[in-house]
Design a protein around this motif. Structure first.
Motif, PDB file in Angstrom:
ATOM      1  N   TRP A  62       0.859  -1.196   0.000  1.00  0.00           N
ATOM      2  CA  TRP A  62       0.000   0.000   0.000  1.00  0.00           C
ATOM      3  C   TRP A  62       0.892   1.242   0.000  1.00  0.00           C
ATOM      4  CZ3 TRP A  62      -5.124  -0.834  -0.528  1.00  0.00           C
ATOM      5  CH2 TRP A  62      -5.589  -2.123  -0.239  1.00  0.00           C
ATOM      6  N   PRO A  63       1.493   1.601  -1.147  1.00  0.00           N
ATOM      7  CA  PRO A  63       2.385   2.769  -1.179  1.00  0.00           C
ATOM      8  C   PRO A  63       1.651   4.047  -0.769  1.00  0.00           C
ATOM      9  CG  PRO A  63       2.551   1.498  -3.212  1.00  0.00           C
ATOM     10  CD  PRO A  63       1.385   0.952  -2.447  1.00  0.00           C
ATOM     11  N   PRO A  64       2.264   4.833   0.106  1.00  0.00           N
ATOM     12  CA  PRO A  64       1.635   6.091   0.504  1.00  0.00           C
ATOM     13  C   PRO A  64       1.634   7.080  -0.658  1.00  0.00           C
ATOM     14  CG  PRO A  64       3.830   5.924   1.438  1.00  0.00           C
ATOM     15  CD  PRO A  64       3.536   4.608   0.777  1.00  0.00           C
ATOM     16  N   PHE A  65       0.617   7.907  -0.696  1.00  0.00           N
ATOM     17  CA  PHE A  65       0.521   8.968  -1.706  1.00  0.00           C
ATOM     18  C   PHE A  65       1.246  10.180  -1.138  1.00  0.00           C
ATOM     19  CE2 PHE A  65      -2.636  12.019  -3.984  1.00  0.00           C
ATOM     20  CZ  PHE A  65      -1.724  12.247  -4.997  1.00  0.00           C
ATOM     21  N   VAL A  66       2.478  10.419  -1.609  1.00  0.00           N
ATOM     22  CA  VAL A  66       3.288  11.519  -1.089  1.00  0.00           C
ATOM     23  C   VAL A  66       3.455  12.609  -2.141  1.00  0.00           C
ATOM     24  CG1 VAL A  66       4.512  10.083   0.589  1.00  0.00           C
ATOM     25  CG2 VAL A  66       5.459  10.369  -1.692  1.00  0.00           C
ATOM     26  N   VAL A  67       3.637  13.831  -1.647  1.00  0.00           N
ATOM     27  CA  VAL A  67       3.815  15.005  -2.498  1.00  0.00           C
ATOM     28  C   VAL A  67       4.938  15.860  -1.929  1.00  0.00           C
ATOM     29  CG1 VAL A  67       1.422  15.091  -3.331  1.00  0.00           C
ATOM     30  CG2 VAL A  67       2.032  16.260  -1.211  1.00  0.00           C
ATOM     31  N   THR A  68       5.391  16.818  -2.715  1.00  0.00           N
ATOM     32  CA  THR A  68       6.429  17.738  -2.245  1.00  0.00           C
ATOM     33  C   THR A  68       5.878  19.119  -1.920  1.00  0.00           C
ATOM     34  OG1 THR A  68       6.981  18.289  -4.531  1.00  0.00           O
ATOM     35  CG2 THR A  68       8.281  16.543  -3.468  1.00  0.00           C
ATOM     36  N   SER A  69       4.638  19.389  -2.326  1.00  0.00           N
ATOM     37  CA  SER A  69       4.020  20.680  -2.015  1.00  0.00           C
ATOM     38  C   SER A  69       2.605  20.443  -1.499  1.00  0.00           C
ATOM     39  CB  SER A  69       3.999  21.579  -3.253  1.00  0.00           C
ATOM     40  OG  SER A  69       3.255  20.972  -4.285  1.00  0.00           O
ATOM     41  N   ASP A  70       1.936  21.511  -1.122  1.00  0.00           N
ATOM     42  CA  ASP A  70       0.581  21.372  -0.592  1.00  0.00           C
ATOM     43  C   ASP A  70      -0.355  20.816  -1.654  1.00  0.00           C
ATOM     44  OD1 ASP A  70       1.340  22.359   1.872  1.00  0.00           O
ATOM     45  OD2 ASP A  70       0.802  24.423   1.384  1.00  0.00           O
ATOM     46  N   PRO A  71      -1.207  19.854  -1.278  1.00  0.00           N
ATOM     47  CA  PRO A  71      -2.130  19.266  -2.256  1.00  0.00           C
ATOM     48  C   PRO A  71      -3.246  20.236  -2.629  1.00  0.00           C
ATOM     49  CG  PRO A  71      -2.552  18.373  -0.076  1.00  0.00           C
ATOM     50  CD  PRO A  71      -1.342  19.259   0.046  1.00  0.00           C
ATOM     51  N   VAL A  72      -3.750  20.070  -3.845  1.00  0.00           N
ATOM     52  CA  VAL A  72      -4.813  20.928  -4.371  1.00  0.00           C
ATOM     53  C   VAL A  72      -5.971  20.043  -4.822  1.00  0.00           C
ATOM     54  CG1 VAL A  72      -5.403  22.588  -6.187  1.00  0.00           C
ATOM     55  CG2 VAL A  72      -3.121  22.624  -5.160  1.00  0.00           C
ATOM     56  N   ALA A  73      -7.183  20.401  -4.392  1.00  0.00           N
ATOM     57  CA  ALA A  73      -8.375  19.633  -4.773  1.00  0.00           C
ATOM     58  C   ALA A  73      -9.229  20.448  -5.721  1.00  0.00           C
ATOM     59  CB  ALA A  73      -9.189  19.275  -3.535  1.00  0.00           C
ATOM     60  N   PRO A  74      -9.767  19.831  -6.769  1.00  0.00           N
ATOM     61  CA  PRO A  74     -10.735  20.535  -7.606  1.00  0.00           C
ATOM     62  C   PRO A  74     -12.048  20.701  -6.832  1.00  0.00           C
ATOM     63  CG  PRO A  74     -10.482  18.279  -8.360  1.00  0.00           C
ATOM     64  CD  PRO A  74      -9.493  18.482  -7.251  1.00  0.00           C
ATOM     65  N   SER A  75     -12.925  21.544  -7.325  1.00  0.00           N
ATOM     66  CA  SER A  75     -14.153  21.885  -6.594  1.00  0.00           C
ATOM     67  C   SER A  75     -15.093  20.704  -6.388  1.00  0.00           C
ATOM     68  CB  SER A  75     -14.891  23.019  -7.301  1.00  0.00           C
ATOM     69  OG  SER A  75     -15.262  22.619  -8.608  1.00  0.00           O
ATOM     70  N   ASP A  76     -15.008  19.664  -7.212  1.00  0.00           N
ATOM     71  CA  ASP A  76     -15.944  18.544  -7.051  1.00  0.00           C
ATOM     72  C   ASP A  76     -15.497  17.508  -6.016  1.00  0.00           C
ATOM     73  OD1 ASP A  76     -13.845  17.535  -8.624  1.00  0.00           O
ATOM     74  OD2 ASP A  76     -15.161  16.209  -9.754  1.00  0.00           O
ATOM     75  N   VAL A  77     -14.319  17.685  -5.438  1.00  0.00           N
ATOM     76  CA  VAL A  77     -13.843  16.741  -4.429  1.00  0.00           C
ATOM     77  C   VAL A  77     -14.395  17.136  -3.068  1.00  0.00           C
ATOM     78  CG1 VAL A  77     -11.800  15.919  -3.188  1.00  0.00           C
ATOM     79  CG2 VAL A  77     -11.776  16.062  -5.674  1.00  0.00           C
ATOM     80  N   LYS A  78     -15.041  16.178  -2.426  1.00  0.00           N
ATOM     81  CA  LYS A  78     -15.589  16.397  -1.089  1.00  0.00           C
ATOM     82  C   LYS A  78     -14.494  16.099  -0.070  1.00  0.00           C
ATOM     83  CE  LYS A  78     -19.976  16.397  -2.764  1.00  0.00           C
ATOM     84  NZ  LYS A  78     -19.727  16.948  -4.059  1.00  0.00           N
ATOM     85  N   GLY A  79     -14.362  16.931   0.940  1.00  0.00           N
ATOM     86  CA  GLY A  79     -13.366  16.726   1.983  1.00  0.00           C
ATOM     87  C   GLY A  79     -12.212  17.697   1.851  1.00  0.00           C
ATOM     88  N   LYS A  80     -11.441  17.812   2.926  1.00  0.00           N
ATOM     89  CA  LYS A  80     -10.323  18.753   2.985  1.00  0.00           C
ATOM     90  C   LYS A  80      -9.008  18.009   2.790  1.00  0.00           C
ATOM     91  CE  LYS A  80      -8.198  22.154   6.069  1.00  0.00           C
ATOM     92  NZ  LYS A  80      -6.854  21.647   6.167  1.00  0.00           N
ATOM     93  N   LEU A  81      -8.243  18.433   1.788  1.00  0.00           N
ATOM     94  CA  LEU A  81      -6.919  17.855   1.559  1.00  0.00           C
ATOM     95  C   LEU A  81      -5.882  18.564   2.413  1.00  0.00           C
ATOM     96  CD1 LEU A  81      -6.573  17.347  -2.293  1.00  0.00           C
ATOM     97  CD2 LEU A  81      -7.209  15.682  -0.567  1.00  0.00           C
ATOM     98  N   SER A  82      -4.937  17.793   2.885  1.00  0.00           N
ATOM     99  CA  SER A  82      -3.818  18.322   3.645  1.00  0.00           C
ATOM    100  C   SER A  82      -2.689  17.313   3.531  1.00  0.00           C
ATOM    101  CB  SER A  82      -4.237  18.524   5.105  1.00  0.00           C
ATOM    102  OG  SER A  82      -3.248  19.255   5.789  1.00  0.00           O
ATOM    103  N   THR A  83      -1.683  17.430   4.389  1.00  0.00           N
ATOM    104  CA  THR A  83      -0.613  16.435   4.424  1.00  0.00           C
ATOM    105  C   THR A  83      -0.306  16.059   5.869  1.00  0.00           C
ATOM    106  OG1 THR A  83       1.135  18.108   4.437  1.00  0.00           O
ATOM    107  CG2 THR A  83       0.500  17.213   2.285  1.00  0.00           C
TER     108      THR A  83
END
Length: 151
Positions: free
Chosen positions: A86-107
């Motif tokens: 189950w590889p983690p979904f990692v990023v190098t900058s703050d995540p961005v969600a389009p308007s149709d995604v429900k919930g708050k993205l963070s890290t």
């Protein structure tokens, strides 16, 4: 008389220099560079249609994202062999969600310092048996792994 002539000549030179900038001796304003709008960041996640309905997927590769019921808010409990499956979904900058995604993205910080994407404080993962976008093979594995539904 010589002094008067010299003073007059100096005044003509000064006025002539000022007059060369534009009419009436007033300097023309310098052009102002136009402001460039800041680029819009590309979304980190998106919704995807699957056999389970709309679920959350990574925007870059379209692969389905999962949550692990043994995680706690903002803390991953999947490392070593677990993180291989189950590889983690990692990023190098703050995540961005389009308007149709429900919930708050963070890290959330992983033990190695990597930034794992979370939704509503739940860390997100891929499943290594999903081979193409839209696969949801990891749904309900061990009754602890689930897709993120996005109705």
């Amino acid at each position: 008389m010589f002094r008067l002539l010299a003073s007059g000549l100096a005044a003509v030179i000064v006025l002539g220099a000022c007059g060369s900038a534009g009419s009436g001796g007033v300097a023309a304003p310098s052009p102002t560079p136009s402001a460039t709008p800041a680029p819009t960041k590309a979304p980190t996640v998106k919704t995807a249609d699957t056999t389970l309905g709309k679920v959350l997927a990574a925007a870059g590769n379209g692969m389905t994202l999962y949550i692990f019921k043994r995680d706690t808010a903002g803390v991953s409990n999947c490392y070593d062999a677990c993180a291989t499956t189950w590889p983690p979904f990692v990023v190098t900058s703050d995540p961005v969600a389009p308007s149709d995604v429900k919930g708050k993205l963070s890290t959330a910080a992983r033990k190695d310092g990597a930034k794992q994407v979370t939704i509503d404080d739940q860390p997100l993962y891929f499943y290594n048996k999903d081979t193409k976008p839209g696969d949801v093979i990891g749904e309900n594995v061990g009754t602890i792994w689930f897709t993120v539904k996005n109705p």
